[in-house]
Write an enzyme that holds these catalytic residues in place. Structure first.
Site, PDB file in Angstrom:
ATOM      1  N   TYR A 159       0.831  -1.216   0.000  1.00  0.00           N
ATOM      2  CA  TYR A 159       0.000   0.000   0.000  1.00  0.00           C
ATOM      3  C   TYR A 159       0.858   1.256   0.000  1.00  0.00           C
ATOM      4  CZ  TYR A 159      -3.198   3.665   1.221  1.00  0.00           C
ATOM      5  OH  TYR A 159      -3.911   4.837   1.194  1.00  0.00           O
ATOM      6  N   TRP A 194       1.182   5.626  -1.790  1.00  0.00           N
ATOM      7  CA  TRP A 194       0.906   6.569  -2.873  1.00  0.00           C
ATOM      8  C   TRP A 194       1.963   6.544  -3.963  1.00  0.00           C
ATOM      9  CZ3 TRP A 194      -2.210  11.415  -3.336  1.00  0.00           C
ATOM     10  CH2 TRP A 194      -3.456  11.279  -2.704  1.00  0.00           C
TER      11      TRP A 194
HETATM   12  N1  MGD Z   1      -1.547   8.742  12.310  1.00  0.00           N
HETATM   13  C1  MGD Z   1      -1.969   8.792  11.049  1.00  0.00           C
HETATM   14  N2  MGD Z   1      -1.456   7.947  10.143  1.00  0.00           N
HETATM   15  C2  MGD Z   1      -1.886   8.007   8.845  1.00  0.00           C
HETATM   16  C3  MGD Z   1      -2.860   8.959   8.454  1.00  0.00           C
HETATM   17  C4  MGD Z   1      -3.387   9.829   9.443  1.00  0.00           C
HETATM   18  O1  MGD Z   1      -4.248  10.671   9.171  1.00  0.00           O
HETATM   19  N3  MGD Z   1      -2.919   9.715  10.730  1.00  0.00           N
HETATM   20  N4  MGD Z   1      -3.257   9.008   7.142  1.00  0.00           N
HETATM   21  C5  MGD Z   1      -3.151   7.789   6.363  1.00  0.00           C
HETATM   22  C6  MGD Z   1      -3.378   8.019   4.940  1.00  0.00           C
HETATM   23  S1  MGD Z   1      -4.838   8.801   4.527  1.00  0.00           S
HETATM   24  C7  MGD Z   1      -2.532   7.593   3.978  1.00  0.00           C
HETATM   25  S2  MGD Z   1      -3.009   7.706   2.332  1.00  0.00           S
HETATM   26  C8  MGD Z   1      -1.248   6.966   4.303  1.00  0.00           C
HETATM   27  C9  MGD Z   1      -0.112   7.347   3.335  1.00  0.00           C
HETATM   28  O2  MGD Z   1       0.916   6.424   3.422  1.00  0.00           O
HETATM   29  P1  MGD Z   1       1.946   6.182   2.225  1.00  0.00           P
HETATM   30  O3  MGD Z   1       1.261   6.363   0.922  1.00  0.00           O
HETATM   31  O4  MGD Z   1       2.626   4.896   2.465  1.00  0.00           O
HETATM   32  O5  MGD Z   1       2.955   7.392   2.460  1.00  0.00           O
HETATM   33  P2  MGD Z   1       4.037   8.029   1.492  1.00  0.00           P
HETATM   34  O6  MGD Z   1       4.903   8.878   2.342  1.00  0.00           O
HETATM   35  O7  MGD Z   1       3.360   8.686   0.345  1.00  0.00           O
HETATM   36  O8  MGD Z   1       4.875   6.772   1.024  1.00  0.00           O
HETATM   37  C10 MGD Z   1       5.313   6.589  -0.278  1.00  0.00           C
HETATM   38  C11 MGD Z   1       6.696   5.934  -0.222  1.00  0.00           C
HETATM   39  O9  MGD Z   1       7.027   5.479  -1.531  1.00  0.00           O
HETATM   40  C12 MGD Z   1       8.284   6.007  -1.939  1.00  0.00           C
HETATM   41  N5  MGD Z   1       8.154   6.254  -3.385  1.00  0.00           N
HETATM   42  C13 MGD Z   1       7.575   7.291  -4.010  1.00  0.00           C
HETATM   43  N6  MGD Z   1       7.605   7.114  -5.344  1.00  0.00           N
HETATM   44  C14 MGD Z   1       8.212   5.933  -5.572  1.00  0.00           C
HETATM   45  C15 MGD Z   1       8.556   5.203  -6.761  1.00  0.00           C
HETATM   46  O10 MGD Z   1       8.268   5.618  -7.868  1.00  0.00           O
HETATM   47  N7  MGD Z   1       9.176   4.004  -6.589  1.00  0.00           N
HETATM   48  C16 MGD Z   1       9.493   3.528  -5.364  1.00  0.00           C
HETATM   49  N8  MGD Z   1      10.118   2.343  -5.312  1.00  0.00           N
HETATM   50  N9  MGD Z   1       9.202   4.198  -4.228  1.00  0.00           N
HETATM   51  C17 MGD Z   1       8.571   5.381  -4.339  1.00  0.00           C
HETATM   52  C18 MGD Z   1       8.509   7.248  -1.127  1.00  0.00           C
HETATM   53  O11 MGD Z   1       9.896   7.495  -0.952  1.00  0.00           O
HETATM   54  C19 MGD Z   1       7.785   6.904   0.189  1.00  0.00           C
HETATM   55  O12 MGD Z   1       8.633   6.277   1.106  1.00  0.00           O
HETATM   56  O13 MGD Z   1      -0.875   7.309   5.646  1.00  0.00           O
HETATM   57  C20 MGD Z   1      -1.885   6.972   6.590  1.00  0.00           C
HETATM   58  N10 MGD Z   1      -1.362   7.135   7.931  1.00  0.00           N
HETATM   59  N1  MGD Z   2      -0.838  18.719   2.123  1.00  0.00           N
HETATM   60  C1  MGD Z   2      -1.314  17.484   2.085  1.00  0.00           C
HETATM   61  N2  MGD Z   2      -2.586  17.260   1.684  1.00  0.00           N
HETATM   62  C2  MGD Z   2      -3.102  16.012   1.668  1.00  0.00           C
HETATM   63  C3  MGD Z   2      -2.304  14.891   2.025  1.00  0.00           C
HETATM   64  C4  MGD Z   2      -0.960  15.153   2.449  1.00  0.00           C
HETATM   65  O1  MGD Z   2      -0.209  14.229   2.822  1.00  0.00           O
HETATM   66  N3  MGD Z   2      -0.512  16.441   2.463  1.00  0.00           N
HETATM   67  N4  MGD Z   2      -2.838  13.624   1.985  1.00  0.00           N
HETATM   68  C5  MGD Z   2      -4.029  13.402   1.175  1.00  0.00           C
HETATM   69  C6  MGD Z   2      -4.691  12.160   1.555  1.00  0.00           C
HETATM   70  S1  MGD Z   2      -3.916  10.691   1.170  1.00  0.00           S
HETATM   71  C7  MGD Z   2      -5.904  12.105   2.147  1.00  0.00           C
HETATM   72  S2  MGD Z   2      -6.661  10.605   2.424  1.00  0.00           S
HETATM   73  C8  MGD Z   2      -6.603  13.318   2.550  1.00  0.00           C
HETATM   74  C9  MGD Z   2      -7.101  13.134   3.973  1.00  0.00           C
HETATM   75  O2  MGD Z   2      -8.062  14.026   4.290  1.00  0.00           O
HETATM   76  P1  MGD Z   2      -8.608  14.070   5.800  1.00  0.00           P
HETATM   77  O3  MGD Z   2      -8.595  12.730   6.390  1.00  0.00           O
HETATM   78  O4  MGD Z   2      -9.891  14.783   5.777  1.00  0.00           O
HETATM   79  O5  MGD Z   2      -7.464  14.978   6.438  1.00  0.00           O
HETATM   80  P2  MGD Z   2      -6.795  15.064   7.874  1.00  0.00           P
HETATM   81  O6  MGD Z   2      -5.756  16.126   7.701  1.00  0.00           O
HETATM   82  O7  MGD Z   2      -6.402  13.744   8.381  1.00  0.00           O
HETATM   83  O8  MGD Z   2      -7.942  15.584   8.820  1.00  0.00           O
HETATM   84  C10 MGD Z   2      -8.591  16.832   8.658  1.00  0.00           C
HETATM   85  C11 MGD Z   2      -8.850  17.430  10.003  1.00  0.00           C
HETATM   86  O9  MGD Z   2      -9.767  16.647  10.752  1.00  0.00           O
HETATM   87  C12 MGD Z   2      -9.676  17.081  12.093  1.00  0.00           C
HETATM   88  N5  MGD Z   2     -10.088  15.998  12.975  1.00  0.00           N
HETATM   89  C13 MGD Z   2      -9.331  14.972  13.449  1.00  0.00           C
HETATM   90  N6  MGD Z   2     -10.080  14.175  14.239  1.00  0.00           N
HETATM   91  C14 MGD Z   2     -11.326  14.700  14.251  1.00  0.00           C
HETATM   92  C15 MGD Z   2     -12.566  14.314  14.865  1.00  0.00           C
HETATM   93  O10 MGD Z   2     -12.684  13.312  15.565  1.00  0.00           O
HETATM   94  N7  MGD Z   2     -13.644  15.098  14.622  1.00  0.00           N
HETATM   95  C16 MGD Z   2     -13.566  16.215  13.843  1.00  0.00           C
HETATM   96  N8  MGD Z   2     -14.683  16.903  13.654  1.00  0.00           N
HETATM   97  N9  MGD Z   2     -12.423  16.599  13.280  1.00  0.00           N
HETATM   98  C17 MGD Z   2     -11.326  15.844  13.455  1.00  0.00           C
HETATM   99  C18 MGD Z   2      -8.223  17.466  12.309  1.00  0.00           C
HETATM  100  O11 MGD Z   2      -8.169  18.738  12.962  1.00  0.00           O
HETATM  101  C19 MGD Z   2      -7.640  17.487  10.909  1.00  0.00           C
HETATM  102  O12 MGD Z   2      -6.860  18.636  10.652  1.00  0.00           O
HETATM  103  O13 MGD Z   2      -5.721  14.435   2.526  1.00  0.00           O
HETATM  104  C20 MGD Z   2      -5.016  14.553   1.289  1.00  0.00           C
HETATM  105  N10 MGD Z   2      -4.376  15.830   1.267  1.00  0.00           N
HETATM  106 MO    MO Z   3      -4.973   8.990   2.192  1.00  0.00          MO
END
Ligand code: MGD
Ligand code: MGD
Ligand code: MO
Length: 784
Positions: A118, A120
């Site tokens: 899993y 991005w």
């Molecule tokens: N506590 C907490 N944890 C969270 C979240 C949260 O809200 N709170 N959010 C979650 C969410 S929504 C998401 S989507 C995940 C994201 O989790 P990930 O998608 O796993 O996070 P990335 O940092 O985008 O990891 C991408 C990795 O792939 C590598 N990479 C990039 N491009 C390439 C490529 O072309 N080839 C290879 N071989 N490697 C590459 C980068 O160096 C990086 O290490 O995290 C989740 N974790």
């Molecule tokens: N700059 C930037 N943008 C991103 C990403 C990134 O890595 N960087 N990741 C992308 C990805 S993979 C995803 S999935 C989306 C995720 O999108 P979301 O999951 O919506 O984003 P988060 O930043 O995890 O959360 C938004 C806000 O929710 C609030 N929050 C947390 N817990 C609670 C709760 O229990 N109740 C309420 N009401 N609010 C709460 C927090 O203050 C937080 O700032 O964002 C995307 N956008």
């Molecule tokens: Mo995500």
């Protein structure tokens, strides 16, 4: 000699760029000149890509080389995460990987290979890392895969059961422009943070979302942001901020619903014609079935938002054209299925469901596309083939998978068994960023025989692998990209060759496939350039069938990106449902939105009842544990990067406090702890501890701290203090419920204290730990 500087087009998940290059090295990413709201995230790419943390040669963990494949927690073994690495050449590396795949298949079968991988990765239709690894593993006989995402597991599974699916809800979500034209009020649970619209999976041609939000604000639409953090709504929205306790959104929505129903203002016509199970839910809402009326006063006591505010808001919701939106964050939590289901229910009774500019907002503003007109660019992808293994896990059950072979688990009405995993193969994602309870993951990670990773950098994932294969970045390869539901198609031209011995993921897999006798099947005798041509031609043909003419490749490169015409879209599914539920049912057993689900009732899950229900989270500000750990931790997406990507680059590092990830803390919470702005602090609970840099701010509700995700995990000792500030050493690792088994990252209590010890160096941005470099050692001076 003057350097020849030129620019080539490229794209990322956070925008489209002109890459400045001298031919041998990427110098900078300049935002595409036509991007109205470019982000600065790209400023981290150039320096990181040629920095000391860049992997330049294949590496093998010393303990794995010496002891052979096997669990790293065997007595006498060096543990993963606490070992040195030895450089090998590509031929050796490819043979080691091929031999290990062959051994595991023969001894344990393909289900012993975990290839969910899993993450991005980076943009590009051909070089997309997951497509590469899945095609390769499929040709090798298959792998145990993962389902759903860390982003939206709970909302995806619950909406599939009760609302016709996530896509149907997305297609029904009003755009900001429709809201501007027809809407009056947006109530956003978890807000609609502008910083999150910087990002779109697959790429985005131009940041149009901020402009669309501004249009809605200028049209006079009122925004209410229910969130612990004020900055979850853009300043220009002038949103009313309801700083609720985290994890209490369902209670607030129930309180609002109760006020509306008690006043007889609910949309009884829509509920009767277009939903099922209202009567059962109404008995619960009014307290007839459990003796607890879910009044505004009841909700106020749970959420900390006062009852009169809720009562006033309830009247507005019932009388104005309203969107009820939930960010994804509210479902990335214990019982995460309930908040989106309850938001759907509140929208259904509000009178706005299925009407222009109103209804249910599925993650409005959570990514760039949410709230924008959804487009389907018909881009071809690198074919992945067929997986010969049926086994899967819900994506966030990775630590359970590794520690509980043979054990059964529930998922969405089914019972399944965790296979016994011997080999983990990860390309384009970082579990040591994204997974909860990293100390638990680090322990579980010792169990398999072998871990193989392709990475750019010496990050925590690379440091926990046995075989580390250095991969080219997006800027070092040629491809094309299309963002999910984004109207643009982008060219990606390699700005420079990769450094050192680095290869593209494709070249790496081709070499390993050769050792396995699968090269021809994997490459189909095409070079990467020939594949890109082929996929681009397939894309042009598909577009032509939709009457869209795409330019020749050379012209695409010249222009950098093209905007496709908006395709005709059918009526929004929930509008069609309102108009005629017999003719336009949604894909549920009843054809209606299911406020009570007989299917879910049949599953009998205690943690996912058959209608939206307030269930106390396992830890929250109202639970006994708050006596010891009195602060709720929210760990949203970082402003300065995409997840953990390029955290080692200039722009991300400029945001650190004393080299640590910033933690937002309310001045009142800081004062009682003797914490001043800029201090290094320690966050801790029963699962772990990390350092962070305090930022005092009244933008965060008292009792809540916010530490963004993505600081590279940097433990001082294995399982010990993370010196950098990764929130996942603190977050719990359990499923949202037996239904979706999604991640519960936002359900965490912590304590914070001033850190008075010496502040350790960040080591994770440096090179991989290698054998001691003898040439650099002073001579011992002893007899030769
Ligand atoms: N506590 C907490 N944890 C969270 C979240 C949260 O809200 N709170 N959010 C979650 C969410 S929504 C998401 S989507 C995940 C994201 O989790 P990930 O998608 O796993 O996070 P990335 O940092 O985008 O990891 C991408 C990795 O792939 C590598 N990479 C990039 N491009 C390439 C490529 O072309 N080839 C290879 N071989 N490697 C590459 C980068 O160096 C990086 O290490 O995290 C989740 N974790
Ligand atoms: N700059 C930037 N943008 C991103 C990403 C990134 O890595 N960087 N990741 C992308 C990805 S993979 C995803 S999935 C989306 C995720 O999108 P979301 O999951 O919506 O984003 P988060 O930043 O995890 O959360 C938004 C806000 O929710 C609030 N929050 C947390 N817990 C609670 C709760 O229990 N109740 C309420 N009401 N609010 C709460 C927090 O203050 C937080 O700032 O964002 C995307 N956008
Ligand atoms: Mo995500």
């Amino acid at each position: 000699m003057t350097e020849q500087i030129r620019t080539v087009p490229t794209t990322t998940h956070w925008g489209t760029y002109l890459a400045r290059t001298n031919g041998s090295r990427l110098l900078a990413l300049d935002p595409h000149p036509d991007d109205p709201d470019p982000t600065r995230i790209g400023e981290s790419v150039a320096d990181a890509s040629s920095g000391v943390g860049r992997l330049r040669t294949p590496l093998v963990r010393r303990g794995w080389l010496e002891d052979g494949p096997g669990p790293a927690d065997r007595p006498g073994s060096r543990r993963r995460g606490d070992d040195e690495y030895v450089a090998v050449d590509w031929d050796t590396a490819a043979s080691l990987v091929a031999d290990e795949i062959t051994r595991v298949r023969a001894q344990h079968g393909n289900r012993a290979i975990y290839g969910g991988s899993y993450g991005w990765g980076s943009a590009g239709r051909f070089h997309h890392p997951q497509s590469q690894v899945h095609r390769f593993l499929n040709l090798a006989g298959g792998y145990t895969r993962s389902v759903d995402t860390y982003s939206s597991a709970a909302i995806t599974v619950i909406l599939r059961r009760v609302a016709g699916g996530w896509q149907t809800a997305m297609d029904s979500t009003p755009t900001f422009e429709e809201i501007a034209e027809h809407g009056s009020l947006v109530v956003a649970f978890g807000g609609l943070a502008l910083r999150n619209t910087q990002v779109n999976d697959g790429g985005l041609g131009a940041h149009l979302s901020p402009g669309a939000q501004r249009t809605a604000a200028r049209a006079g639409v009122d925004f209410v942001s229910v969130s612990p953090l004020r900055t979850d709504a853009a300043e220009f929205l002038n949103a009313t901020w309801l700083p609720a306790r985290p994890g209490t959104d369902v209670a607030i929505m129930l309180g609002l619903a109760h006020e509306i129903v008690a006043a007889g203002r609910h949309d009884q016509d829509f509920l009767a014609r277009c939903t099922t199970g209202w009567d059962v839910f109404e008995d619960y809402l009014m307290g007839r079935s459990d003796g607890v009326a879910k009044t505004a006063g009841w909700a106020a006591a749970i959420s900390g938002i006062d009852a009169d505010t809720l009562r006033t808001l309830a009247v507005r919701i019932a009388t104005e054209r309203t969107v009820i939106s939930t960010s994804y964050s509210v479902q990335r939590a214990d019982h995460g299925e309930q908040a989106p289901w309850m938001a759907l229910t509140l929208a259904a009774l509000s009178g706005s469901m299925g009407r222009p500019g109103g209804g249910f907002g599925c993650g409005l503003g959570a990514l760039h596309r949410n709230g924008m007109r959804l487009n389907r660019v018909p881009a071809a992808s690198f074919p992945q083939g067929v997986n010969g293994v049926a086994d899967f896990i819900p994506v966030a059950r990775i630590s359970d998978l590794l520690t509980r072979p043979g054990r059964e688990f529930d998922y969405d009405g089914g019972r399944y068994t965790y296979p016994d995993i011997r080999l983990v193969y990860w390309v384009g994602g970082n579990p040591f960023h994204h997974h909860q309870d990293l100390n638990r993951l680090a322990a579980a990670w010792q169990r398999p025989d072998t871990v193989i990773v392709h990475e750019h950098f010496a990050n925590a994932l690379a440091r926990h692998a046995d075989i580390v294969l250095p991969a080219a970045t997006f800027a070092e390869r040629t491809d094309f990209a299309a963002g999910r539901e984004d109207p643009f198609l982008m060219a990606m031209v390699a700005a420079s060759p990769p450094p050192g011995d680095v290869l593209t993921d494709y070249e790496i897999f081709a070499r390993i496939a050769e050792k396995l006798g699968l090269e021809e099947k994997f490459t189909e005798n095409r070079t990467a350039a020939e594949w890109v041509d082929e996929l681009y031609e397939r894309t042009r043909k598909r577009a032509a069938t939709l009457d869209v003419q795409l330019p020749e490749w050379a012209e695409l490169v010249e222009r950098g990106r093209v905007r496709l015409p908006d395709l005709d879209r059918p009526e929004k599914p929930y509008a069609a449902l309102r108009a005629n539920p017999e003719a336009h049912p949604v894909a549920t057993p009843s054809g209606r939105l299911e406020i009570y689900s007989t299917t879910i009732a049949g599953f009998g899950y205690a943690d996912c009842p058959p209608h939206p229900t307030w269930l106390e989270p396992s830890e929250w500000l109202g639970s006994p544990l708050a006596q010891r750990f009195p602060l709720a931790l929210v760990s949203g997406q970082p402003e300065r990067r995409l997840h953990s990507q390029f955290d080692n680059g200039a722009y991300s590092r400029a945001g650190k406090i004393n080299g640590r990830e910033p933690v937002l803390i309310n001045p009142a919470d800081a004062a009682v702890r003797g914490i001043a702005d800029g201090c290094v602090v320690r966050l801790f609970n029963n699962r772990g501890a990390c350092l962070a840099g305090a930022v005092l701010s009244a933008d965060i509700r008292p009792g809540v701290v916010r530490l963004s995700t993505g600081a590279w995990y940097d433990p001082l000792t294995p399982g010990g203090l993370d010196v950098h500030g990764n929130p996942n050493v603190l977050t719990p690792d359990h499923g949202t419920s037996a239904l979706a088994q999604g991640p519960s990252a936002h359900t965490a209590l912590v304590q914070v204290e001033l850190w008075s010890g010496p502040v350790p160096d960040i080591t994770v941005f440096g090179p991989m730990p290698g054998p001691p470099d003898r040439s650099a050692q002073p001579s011992s001076g002893g007899p030769e």
